[in-house]
Scaffold this motif. Structure first.
Motif, PDB file in Angstrom:
ATOM      1  N   MET A   1       0.970  -0.881  -0.477  1.00 36.26           N
ATOM      2  CA  MET A   1      -0.157  -0.200   0.010  1.00 36.26           C
ATOM      3  C   MET A   1       1.237   1.116  -0.215  1.00 36.26           C
ATOM      4  SD  MET A   1      -3.059   0.842   2.559  1.00 36.26           S
ATOM      5  CE  MET A   1      -4.210  -1.214   1.695  1.00 36.26           C
ATOM      6  N   LYS A   2       1.895   1.189   0.975  1.00 34.88           N
ATOM      7  CA  LYS A   2       3.022   2.197   0.576  1.00 34.88           C
ATOM      8  C   LYS A   2       3.236   3.140  -0.390  1.00 34.88           C
ATOM      9  CE  LYS A   2       7.167  -0.275   1.518  1.00 34.88           C
ATOM     10  NZ  LYS A   2       8.546  -0.606   2.259  1.00 34.88           N
ATOM     11  N   ASN A   3       3.482   1.762  -1.398  1.00 36.50           N
ATOM     12  CA  ASN A   3       3.688   1.943  -3.668  1.00 36.50           C
ATOM     13  C   ASN A   3       3.030   2.456  -3.630  1.00 36.50           C
ATOM     14  OD1 ASN A   3       6.688   1.550  -2.618  1.00 36.50           O
ATOM     15  ND2 ASN A   3       6.250  -0.405  -2.661  1.00 36.50           N
ATOM     16  N   TYR A   4       1.903   2.253  -3.521  1.00 36.67           N
ATOM     17  CA  TYR A   4       0.699   3.066  -4.468  1.00 36.67           C
ATOM     18  C   TYR A   4       0.396   4.346  -5.141  1.00 36.67           C
ATOM     19  CZ  TYR A   4      -1.891  -1.271  -2.763  1.00 36.67           C
ATOM     20  OH  TYR A   4      -2.390  -2.607  -2.743  1.00 36.67           O
ATOM     21  N   PRO A   5       1.108   5.092  -3.916  1.00 36.38           N
ATOM     22  CA  PRO A   5       1.084   6.936  -4.508  1.00 36.38           C
ATOM     23  C   PRO A   5       2.076   7.240  -5.590  1.00 36.38           C
ATOM     24  CG  PRO A   5       1.075   7.196  -2.126  1.00 36.38           C
ATOM     25  CD  PRO A   5       1.174   5.541  -2.562  1.00 36.38           C
ATOM     26  N   LEU A   6       2.767   6.145  -5.727  1.00 37.11           N
ATOM     27  CA  LEU A   6       4.229   5.973  -7.303  1.00 37.11           C
ATOM     28  C   LEU A   6       3.758   5.244  -8.131  1.00 37.11           C
ATOM     29  CD1 LEU A   6       6.955   4.465  -4.808  1.00 37.11           C
ATOM     30  CD2 LEU A   6       5.965   6.919  -5.384  1.00 37.11           C
ATOM     31  N   TYR A   7       2.555   4.627  -7.766  1.00 38.97           N
ATOM     32  CA  TYR A   7       1.608   4.159  -9.214  1.00 38.97           C
ATOM     33  C   TYR A   7       1.011   5.159  -9.501  1.00 38.97           C
ATOM     34  CZ  TYR A   7      -2.382   1.607 -11.686  1.00 38.97           C
ATOM     35  OH  TYR A   7      -3.372   1.539 -12.580  1.00 38.97           O
ATOM     36  N   PHE A   8       0.121   5.478  -8.804  1.00 44.55           N
ATOM     37  CA  PHE A   8      -1.026   7.172  -8.845  1.00 44.55           C
ATOM     38  C   PHE A   8      -0.352   7.770 -10.091  1.00 44.55           C
ATOM     39  CE2 PHE A   8      -3.079  10.685  -8.420  1.00 44.55           C
ATOM     40  CZ  PHE A   8      -4.301  10.362  -8.742  1.00 44.55           C
ATOM     41  N   GLY A   9       1.049   8.898  -9.268  1.00 43.31           N
ATOM     42  CA  GLY A   9       1.538   9.722 -10.668  1.00 43.31           C
ATOM     43  C   GLY A   9       2.624   9.275 -11.624  1.00 43.31           C
ATOM     44  N   THR A  10       2.729   7.977 -11.406  1.00 45.70           N
ATOM     45  CA  THR A  10       3.117   7.453 -12.784  1.00 45.70           C
ATOM     46  C   THR A  10       2.345   6.850 -13.510  1.00 45.70           C
ATOM     47  OG1 THR A  10       5.141   5.805 -11.514  1.00 45.70           O
ATOM     48  CG2 THR A  10       4.098   5.363 -13.980  1.00 45.70           C
ATOM     49  N   VAL A  11       1.034   6.603 -13.407  1.00 57.28           N
ATOM     50  CA  VAL A  11      -0.394   6.176 -14.284  1.00 57.28           C
ATOM     51  C   VAL A  11      -0.472   7.559 -14.873  1.00 57.28           C
ATOM     52  CG1 VAL A  11      -2.183   5.486 -14.680  1.00 57.28           C
ATOM     53  CG2 VAL A  11      -0.464   4.320 -13.204  1.00 57.28           C
ATOM     54  N   LEU A  12      -0.689   8.839 -13.798  1.00 56.76           N
ATOM     55  CA  LEU A  12      -0.696   9.682 -14.672  1.00 56.76           C
ATOM     56  C   LEU A  12       0.077  10.865 -14.948  1.00 56.76           C
ATOM     57  CD1 LEU A  12      -2.935  11.907 -11.359  1.00 56.76           C
ATOM     58  CD2 LEU A  12      -3.782  11.183 -13.045  1.00 56.76           C
TER      59      LEU A  12
ATOM     60  N   TYR B   1      17.053   9.978 -10.934  1.00 52.75           N
ATOM     61  CA  TYR B   1      15.910   8.044 -11.070  1.00 52.75           C
ATOM     62  C   TYR B   1      14.976   8.563 -12.111  1.00 52.75           C
ATOM     63  CZ  TYR B   1      19.695   7.355  -7.386  1.00 52.75           C
ATOM     64  OH  TYR B   1      20.613   6.963  -6.685  1.00 52.75           O
ATOM     65  N   ILE B   2      14.544   8.817 -12.930  1.00 49.25           N
ATOM     66  CA  ILE B   2      13.619   8.182 -14.101  1.00 49.25           C
ATOM     67  C   ILE B   2      12.497   8.117 -13.546  1.00 49.25           C
ATOM     68  CG2 ILE B   2      13.587   6.619 -15.674  1.00 49.25           C
ATOM     69  CD1 ILE B   2      12.618   7.949 -17.519  1.00 49.25           C
ATOM     70  N   GLU B   3      11.907   7.310 -12.814  1.00 47.41           N
ATOM     71  CA  GLU B   3      11.330   6.376 -12.140  1.00 47.41           C
ATOM     72  C   GLU B   3      11.029   7.594 -11.246  1.00 47.41           C
ATOM     73  OE1 GLU B   3      14.337   5.076  -9.417  1.00 47.41           O
ATOM     74  OE2 GLU B   3      14.404   5.421 -11.210  1.00 47.41           O
ATOM     75  N   LEU B   4      11.329   8.150 -10.314  1.00 47.40           N
ATOM     76  CA  LEU B   4      10.794   9.145  -8.957  1.00 47.40           C
ATOM     77  C   LEU B   4      10.163  10.616  -9.837  1.00 47.40           C
ATOM     78  CD1 LEU B   4      13.405   8.516  -6.217  1.00 47.40           C
ATOM     79  CD2 LEU B   4      11.668   7.680  -7.108  1.00 47.40           C
TER      80      LEU B   4
END
Length: 480
Positions: free
Chosen positions: A261-272, A406-409
């Motif tokens: 769950m702690k990584n869900y915001p990273l998923y959300f930002g990437t998908v947006l 760091y491209i992912e961040l």
């Protein structure tokens, strides 16, 4: 003077007044003559006649576009604008969310983004009718909408276009930063496969001067051929990536259906960041030959977004299943060091490099033409100041890339920070404001509730996504 009354309000720079249209066409003979000479299609002709008979102003009829695009061309441009670095980060996004949640959530976010684009385009059209102008930009739509809303919203109408420009600028500069990191990391991987160990920052430094010179191109038409070349190179690169993904064993072993769950915001930002094309939507719609079909049921937007969501979901799902927790910030980092993989990385780096100027063009145009040029005024050194502005903006992106390579961040940070606002919260606010006086009864309550929910999602995504991404960046540099 209101923002939407300035020259930049009109897509082609015209400053004519469109406040009166009753005398534009006074007879059927004149209308037929216009049809023959300018190539208005039968749909436009019929709509024009209806608008005259109803005594209404139809913005679509009064748009004068030098080279209007067909529905198919607009769809192609929409798809082209979405095939960037974002899709290559989708496997890591699915690692953060889990493959099952990733599929469901990507579809839901895609639907939400599409709905918000629909209401933004609808607001623009309605406001164009009220103001009797043929076209509005996103910032101009924001100002005009808040002027129509409740008294509380009206207080912010004068700063609304500047806030939209700031978010757009941050997003565009963020994308320029992502491009810089992408080039550095991929070339570093290729050099490493030949026994040359080098920090990606040195690769970025080597690419800095060519990037600056590329951004010295002042005319967009000279950048367009580079974009076409990049599209073919990118598609070929995706073919190589697909080969590597599908050549691996298809197994769910070690892959999670639901991530932490702690990584869900990273998923959300990437998908947006990956899905949202809010910066190109309004320019594309404004340049269409038949803009009324952009947002129709089987129109350009719905078809385009359906294809985009399918492509991004497929890349995320199959990329994660293929590489699991080994997937990198870009799937290109992960496919290996064989010759085809090296060619793929070089091709992608080349495609990103030659489109860097095109990506930075809107940001430079906003900063220079809408702000600095007006502030400086008449000067013999105007050209010097423009080139200095271009140089400093490229250096700004380079500085961020060097500081945090760091491209992912960056993708999750800029997705959450800017697109939660531009793609979700702001369109909902504009819809509330534009139709404020029309919200009555149960239907009005439902629409207000729906928009408030979208605003909450946008604000929550912005705050949580941004803080999570910044926290991850801090962890990269925090002493262990």
């Amino acid at each position: 003077m209101s923002f939407y009354q300035k020259n930049e309000f009109l897509g082609d720079g015209r400053t004519e007044s469109y406040s009166s249209f009753a005398g534009a066409i006074s007879s059927r003979e004149q209308l037929t003559h216009k049809d023959k000479d300018n190539g208005i299609n039968p749909v436009e002709l019929k709509d024009f006649q209806k608008s005259i008979e109803a005594g209404e102003y139809d913005p679509y009829i009064y748009r004068e576009v030098k080279h209007p695009t067909t529905n198919m061309e607009t769809l192609f441009h929409l798809l082209k604008g979405s095939l960037g670095t974002g899709i290559l980060a989708m496997p890591l996004a699915f690692y953060h969310s889990g493959y099952l949640l990733g599929i469901i959530a990507t579809a839901l976010i895609g639907l939400l983004c599409t709905h918000c684009i629909h209401i933004l385009i609808k607001c623009e059209y309605e406001l164009c009718k009220r103001k009797k102008v043929p076209v509005m930009t996103y910032p101009a739509t924001a100002e005009a909408a808040l002027q129509e809303g409740p008294e509380f919203f009206q207080k912010f109408s004068s700063i609304a276009p500047h806030m939209v420009n700031i978010f757009l600028l941050i997003y565009q500069l963020g994308t320029g930063t992502v491009y810089t990191v992408f080039i550095g990391e991929n070339i570093k991987e290729v050099l490493l496969s030949h026994g040359v160990s080098i920090d990606s920052r040195w690769v970025m430094f080597a690419a800095l001067m060519p990037l600056i010179l590329l951004n010295y191109v002042r005319n967009l038409k000279y950048l367009a051929p580079l974009s076409t070349t990049a599209n073919f190179v990118t598609i070929a690169s995706f073919g190589i990536i697909g080969y590597y993904m599908f050549s691996r064993e298809f197994s769910f072993e070690g892959k999670e259906a639901f991530g932490e769950m702690k990584n869900y915001p990273l998923y959300f930002g990437t998908v947006l960041f990956a899905l949202e094309a809010i910066g190109v939507i309004m320019p594309l719609e404004n340049e269409m030959k038949t803009p009324q079909y952009f947002g129709s049921t089987l129109g350009v937007l719905n078809i385009g977004m359906a294809v985009i969501v399918l492509l991004y979901t497929s890349m995320g799902f199959f990329g994660y299943i293929a590489y699991g927790d080994k997937v990198g910030g870009s799937i290109s980092y992960t496919i290996g060091n064989e010759l085809p993989a090296q060619i793929c990385k070089i091709m992608l780096s080349f495609a990103i490099y030659i489109t860097h100027g095109l990506q930075m063009y809107p940001a430079i145009d906003t900063v220079w033409n809408q702000y600095l040029k007006t502030w400086i005024g008449k000067s013999d050194l105007l050209l010097f100041w423009e080139y200095l502005t271009r140089t400093l903006m490229v250096l700004f992106c380079f500085g961020l890339a060097i500081a945090v390579p760091y491209i992912e961040l960056f993708i999750s940070l800029f997705g959450a920070l800017t697109l939660s606002a531009l793609g979700l919260a702001i369109p909902a606010i504009l819809d509330l404001s534009t139709y404020w006086d029309d919200f009555q009864g149960i239907r009005g309550i439902l629409i207000i509730s729906k928009n408030c929910l979208i605003i909450l999602i946008g604000v929550f995504g912005l705050v949580i996504g941004t803080t999570t991404s910044l926290g991850e960046i801090y962890k990269k540099f925090a002493p262990t």
